[in-house]
Design a protein around this motif. Structure first.
Motif, PDB file in Angstrom:
ATOM      1  N   ASP A  48      67.369  -4.696 -23.818  1.00 34.78           N
ATOM      2  CA  ASP A  48      67.825  -3.568 -24.632  1.00 34.78           C
ATOM      3  C   ASP A  48      68.334  -3.995 -26.019  1.00 34.78           C
ATOM      4  O   ASP A  48      69.457  -3.640 -26.423  1.00 34.78           O
ATOM      5  CB  ASP A  48      68.965  -2.819 -23.908  1.00 34.78           C
ATOM      6  CG  ASP A  48      68.620  -2.441 -22.475  1.00 34.78           C
ATOM      7  OD1 ASP A  48      67.462  -2.073 -22.233  1.00 34.78           O
ATOM      8  OD2 ASP A  48      69.509  -2.514 -21.619  1.00 34.78           O
ATOM      9  N   GLU A 108      64.069   7.496 -22.034  1.00 30.40           N
ATOM     10  CA  GLU A 108      65.346   6.838 -22.360  1.00 30.40           C
ATOM     11  C   GLU A 108      65.165   5.975 -23.602  1.00 30.40           C
ATOM     12  O   GLU A 108      64.089   5.897 -24.177  1.00 30.40           O
ATOM     13  CB  GLU A 108      65.836   5.979 -21.185  1.00 30.40           C
ATOM     14  CG  GLU A 108      64.909   4.812 -20.860  1.00 30.40           C
ATOM     15  CD  GLU A 108      65.319   4.022 -19.622  1.00 30.40           C
ATOM     16  OE1 GLU A 108      66.319   4.368 -18.970  1.00 30.40           O
ATOM     17  OE2 GLU A 108      64.621   3.044 -19.290  1.00 30.40           O
ATOM     18  N   TRP A 149      75.386  -0.791 -19.817  1.00 34.42           N
ATOM     19  CA  TRP A 149      73.962  -0.723 -20.144  1.00 34.42           C
ATOM     20  C   TRP A 149      73.755  -0.822 -21.662  1.00 34.42           C
ATOM     21  O   TRP A 149      74.621  -1.255 -22.399  1.00 34.42           O
ATOM     22  CB  TRP A 149      73.356   0.537 -19.524  1.00 34.42           C
ATOM     23  CG  TRP A 149      73.137   0.400 -18.031  1.00 34.42           C
ATOM     24  CD1 TRP A 149      73.605  -0.597 -17.205  1.00 34.42           C
ATOM     25  CD2 TRP A 149      72.395   1.287 -17.183  1.00 34.42           C
ATOM     26  NE1 TRP A 149      73.182  -0.379 -15.919  1.00 34.42           N
ATOM     27  CE2 TRP A 149      72.445   0.770 -15.868  1.00 34.42           C
ATOM     28  CE3 TRP A 149      71.695   2.484 -17.401  1.00 34.42           C
ATOM     29  CZ2 TRP A 149      71.811   1.401 -14.787  1.00 34.42           C
ATOM     30  CZ3 TRP A 149      71.065   3.110 -16.331  1.00 34.42           C
ATOM     31  CH2 TRP A 149      71.116   2.573 -15.028  1.00 34.42           C
ATOM     32  N   ALA A 150      72.590  -0.367 -22.122  1.00 37.80           N
ATOM     33  CA  ALA A 150      72.127  -0.648 -23.486  1.00 37.80           C
ATOM     34  C   ALA A 150      73.105  -0.220 -24.587  1.00 37.80           C
ATOM     35  O   ALA A 150      73.405   0.964 -24.726  1.00 37.80           O
ATOM     36  CB  ALA A 150      70.795   0.060 -23.702  1.00 37.80           C
ATOM     37  N   ARG A 170      65.681  -9.773 -17.542  1.00 36.67           N
ATOM     38  CA  ARG A 170      64.816  -9.538 -18.700  1.00 36.67           C
ATOM     39  C   ARG A 170      65.129 -10.497 -19.852  1.00 36.67           C
ATOM     40  O   ARG A 170      66.114 -11.227 -19.817  1.00 36.67           O
ATOM     41  CB  ARG A 170      64.974  -8.075 -19.127  1.00 36.67           C
ATOM     42  CG  ARG A 170      64.566  -7.112 -18.012  1.00 36.67           C
ATOM     43  CD  ARG A 170      65.004  -5.681 -18.253  1.00 36.67           C
ATOM     44  NE  ARG A 170      66.445  -5.516 -18.115  1.00 36.67           N
ATOM     45  CZ  ARG A 170      67.088  -4.359 -18.254  1.00 36.67           C
ATOM     46  NH1 ARG A 170      66.412  -3.269 -18.535  1.00 36.67           N
ATOM     47  NH2 ARG A 170      68.397  -4.299 -18.112  1.00 36.67           N
ATOM     48  N   HIS A 189      62.118  -5.942 -25.058  1.00 38.88           N
ATOM     49  CA  HIS A 189      62.329  -6.883 -23.956  1.00 38.88           C
ATOM     50  C   HIS A 189      61.176  -6.788 -22.965  1.00 38.88           C
ATOM     51  O   HIS A 189      60.428  -5.816 -22.970  1.00 38.88           O
ATOM     52  CB  HIS A 189      63.682  -6.647 -23.258  1.00 38.88           C
ATOM     53  CG  HIS A 189      63.761  -5.411 -22.426  1.00 38.88           C
ATOM     54  ND1 HIS A 189      64.799  -4.508 -22.502  1.00 38.88           N
ATOM     55  CD2 HIS A 189      62.949  -4.903 -21.468  1.00 38.88           C
ATOM     56  CE1 HIS A 189      64.616  -3.524 -21.642  1.00 38.88           C
ATOM     57  NE2 HIS A 189      63.496  -3.729 -20.994  1.00 38.88           N
ATOM     58  N   MET A 231      75.211  -4.966 -15.181  1.00 38.25           N
ATOM     59  CA  MET A 231      75.783  -5.755 -16.270  1.00 38.25           C
ATOM     60  C   MET A 231      77.298  -5.568 -16.428  1.00 38.25           C
ATOM     61  O   MET A 231      77.804  -4.456 -16.325  1.00 38.25           O
ATOM     62  CB  MET A 231      75.111  -5.384 -17.590  1.00 38.25           C
ATOM     63  CG  MET A 231      73.614  -5.666 -17.561  1.00 38.25           C
ATOM     64  SD  MET A 231      72.689  -4.370 -16.742  1.00 38.25           S
ATOM     65  CE  MET A 231      71.830  -3.712 -18.125  1.00 38.25           C
ATOM     66  N   THR A 248      61.157  -1.552 -17.104  1.00 33.33           N
ATOM     67  CA  THR A 248      61.754  -0.906 -18.282  1.00 33.33           C
ATOM     68  C   THR A 248      61.134  -1.441 -19.570  1.00 33.33           C
ATOM     69  O   THR A 248      60.628  -2.556 -19.626  1.00 33.33           O
ATOM     70  CB  THR A 248      63.276  -1.151 -18.358  1.00 33.33           C
ATOM     71  OG1 THR A 248      63.502  -2.549 -18.504  1.00 33.33           O
ATOM     72  CG2 THR A 248      63.983  -0.629 -17.123  1.00 33.33           C
ATOM     73  N   ASP A 287      72.468   4.890 -23.215  1.00 34.55           N
ATOM     74  CA  ASP A 287      71.622   4.419 -24.325  1.00 34.55           C
ATOM     75  C   ASP A 287      71.997   4.985 -25.693  1.00 34.55           C
ATOM     76  O   ASP A 287      71.140   5.570 -26.408  1.00 34.55           O
ATOM     77  CB  ASP A 287      70.136   4.693 -24.020  1.00 34.55           C
ATOM     78  CG  ASP A 287      69.607   3.826 -22.883  1.00 34.55           C
ATOM     79  OD1 ASP A 287      70.378   3.009 -22.366  1.00 34.55           O
ATOM     80  OD2 ASP A 287      68.434   3.976 -22.514  1.00 34.55           O
ATOM     81  N   HIS A 291      62.382  -1.122 -23.830  1.00 31.18           N
ATOM     82  CA  HIS A 291      63.504  -0.646 -24.647  1.00 31.18           C
ATOM     83  C   HIS A 291      63.499  -1.455 -25.941  1.00 31.18           C
ATOM     84  O   HIS A 291      63.176  -2.630 -25.933  1.00 31.18           O
ATOM     85  CB  HIS A 291      64.812  -0.890 -23.868  1.00 31.18           C
ATOM     86  CG  HIS A 291      66.013  -0.272 -24.486  1.00 31.18           C
ATOM     87  ND1 HIS A 291      66.760   0.698 -23.854  1.00 31.18           N
ATOM     88  CD2 HIS A 291      66.627  -0.495 -25.661  1.00 31.18           C
ATOM     89  CE1 HIS A 291      67.776   1.053 -24.629  1.00 31.18           C
ATOM     90  NE2 HIS A 291      67.710   0.336 -25.738  1.00 31.18           N
TER      91      HIS A 291
HETATM   92  O1  FUB Z   1      69.433  -1.994 -19.161  1.00 27.59           O
HETATM   93  C1  FUB Z   1      69.765  -0.901 -18.348  1.00 27.59           C
HETATM   94  C2  FUB Z   1      68.883   0.261 -18.666  1.00 27.59           C
HETATM   95  O2  FUB Z   1      67.522  -0.106 -18.483  1.00 27.59           O
HETATM   96  C3  FUB Z   1      68.946   0.721 -20.100  1.00 27.59           C
HETATM   97  O3  FUB Z   1      70.080   1.457 -20.397  1.00 27.59           O
HETATM   98  C4  FUB Z   1      67.662   1.446 -20.169  1.00 27.59           C
HETATM   99  O4  FUB Z   1      67.267   1.812 -21.456  1.00 27.59           O
HETATM  100  C5  FUB Z   1      66.729   0.483 -19.507  1.00 27.59           C
HETATM  101  O5  FUB Z   1      66.315  -0.543 -20.378  1.00 27.59           O
END
Ligand code: FUB
Length: 332
Positions: free
Chosen positions: A22, A229, A90-91, A307, A295, A55, A278, A142, A280
């Motif tokens: 991401d 997303e 997340w991202a 990733r 990624h 994460m 995924t 995101d 992104h």
């Molecule tokens: O990395 C976690 C989630 O996976 C992200 O928020 C999404 O965009 C996808 O890449």
């Protein structure tokens, strides 16, 4: 702890000592800064809710130029320091304004609902200090922030499935809500104006409309084009480009508009599907060239939640459309 890595090559992992995803790239203080997610190295099973994306912290990466080694600046923000968050950082995205660097990020709150938070730093590399509460009125995942030429800032966000966007169609969280039927307009990303201090929404977020060349909304069943997303908005030749992931069909695509709040007209693909589920990205201008940061899961030979971030040059055609990128040119 700061660590120097190798000089990156296009379409190759930027770093290999940790799993990253991401990537949101920006140029700050004359250097390229990348704000990725930091994938944890575990072997637990995957599901459609994204529980495998566990994460817990962010590392900021930078490089002086594309001919310089990548520097990992170490932990910039950790879950333990965010009072409102329970899991899943997340991202993220970063922005600069008011002589301050802002890190915007999603996480689940203590009710398991995704919200957006913001943290601040005097340095683009962090460490970042989080606000005690999530941004009021925020939801889903995101975040991507555009600071426009007139200094007005916009925050774009939203993701289907594990990102919970479907559950907010009434304006409140409905845990069992599903997305629209295939013949109905797809859900778009959300956009909100940010306050001058960048710490809160100015008014309620609104849904962005993505339409086809005839002005008809892209439908939920049109999985090659509908929003899933990972929104990103950049400006090129006076137009706003909204790019995003199509999720189930694993593409990065884009739409163009004259207004940062939309509507946006669908244009085409930016990146073909990559190894892993995924996809992104971010798009950034560095001097007189443009770059895509993205990624895939090549570093783990295909494990979806392990990733690695990569980059490629991105080129425009004369009419402003983007030339589609093959993530694996060496395999041809
Ligand atoms: O990395 C976690 C989630 O996976 C992200 O928020 C999404 O965009 C996808 O890449």
């Amino acid at each position: 702890m700061k660590q120097q890595q190798q000089i990156p090559k296009p379409h190759q992992p930027l770093v290999t000592h940790i799993f990253t995803a991401d990537p949101s790239a920006h140029v700050y203080e004359g250097k390229i800064y990348i704000y990725p997610s930091h994938d944890l190295d575990h072997d637990e099973p995957s599901n459609d809710n994204g529980d495998q994306y566990k994460m817990e912290d962010y590392h900021v990466l930078s490089m002086d130029s594309f001919d310089s080694p990548v520097v990992d600046h170490g932990e910039a923000l950790h879950l333990r320091d965010i009072p409102w968050a329970s899991k899943q950082l997340w991202a993220p995205d970063a922005a600069y304004k008011n002589n301050t660097y802002y890190l915007f990020f999603p996480a689940r709150d203590h009710d398991d609902i995704f919200r957006l938070g913001v943290a601040t730093s005097e340095s683009p590399a962090g460490p970042f200090t989080p606000q005690p509460n999530y941004m009021e009125g925020s939801f889903s995942i995101d975040p991507a922030v555009l600071v426009d030429d007139d200094n007005q800032s916009y925050i774009y966000f939203g993701g289907l499935w594990g990102g919970q966007l479907e559950k907010w169609q009434t304006g409140s969280f409905m845990p069992d809500a599903e997305g629209p039927a295939p013949d109905q307009p797809a859900l778009g990303p959300q956009v909100a104006l940010l306050s001058d201090d960048m710490l809160s929404f100015q008014g309620k977020p609104v849904e962005i409309s993505i339409v086809d060349e005839d002005g008809n909304p892209i439908l939920a069943g049109d999985e090659d084009r509908r929003y899933f997303e990972g929104p990103w908005v950049h400006k090129y030749n006076g137009y706003y480009y909204l790019s995003y992931s199509t999720g189930t069909t694993h593409k990065l695509v884009y739409a163009i508009g004259k207004n940062p709040m939309g509507p946006f007209t669908f244009k085409g693909e930016i990146l073909s599907p990559v190894i892993g589920w995924t996809t992104h990205h971010s798009i950034v201008q560095v001097e007189d060239k443009w770059y895509l940061f993205y990624h895939d899961s090549s570093l783990s030979e295909g494990v979806n939640h392990k990733r690695c971030v990569k980059y490629s040059e991105l080129k425009y055609n004369e009419d402003g459309t983007i030339q589609k990128i093959n993530p694996y040119p060496d395999a041809d």
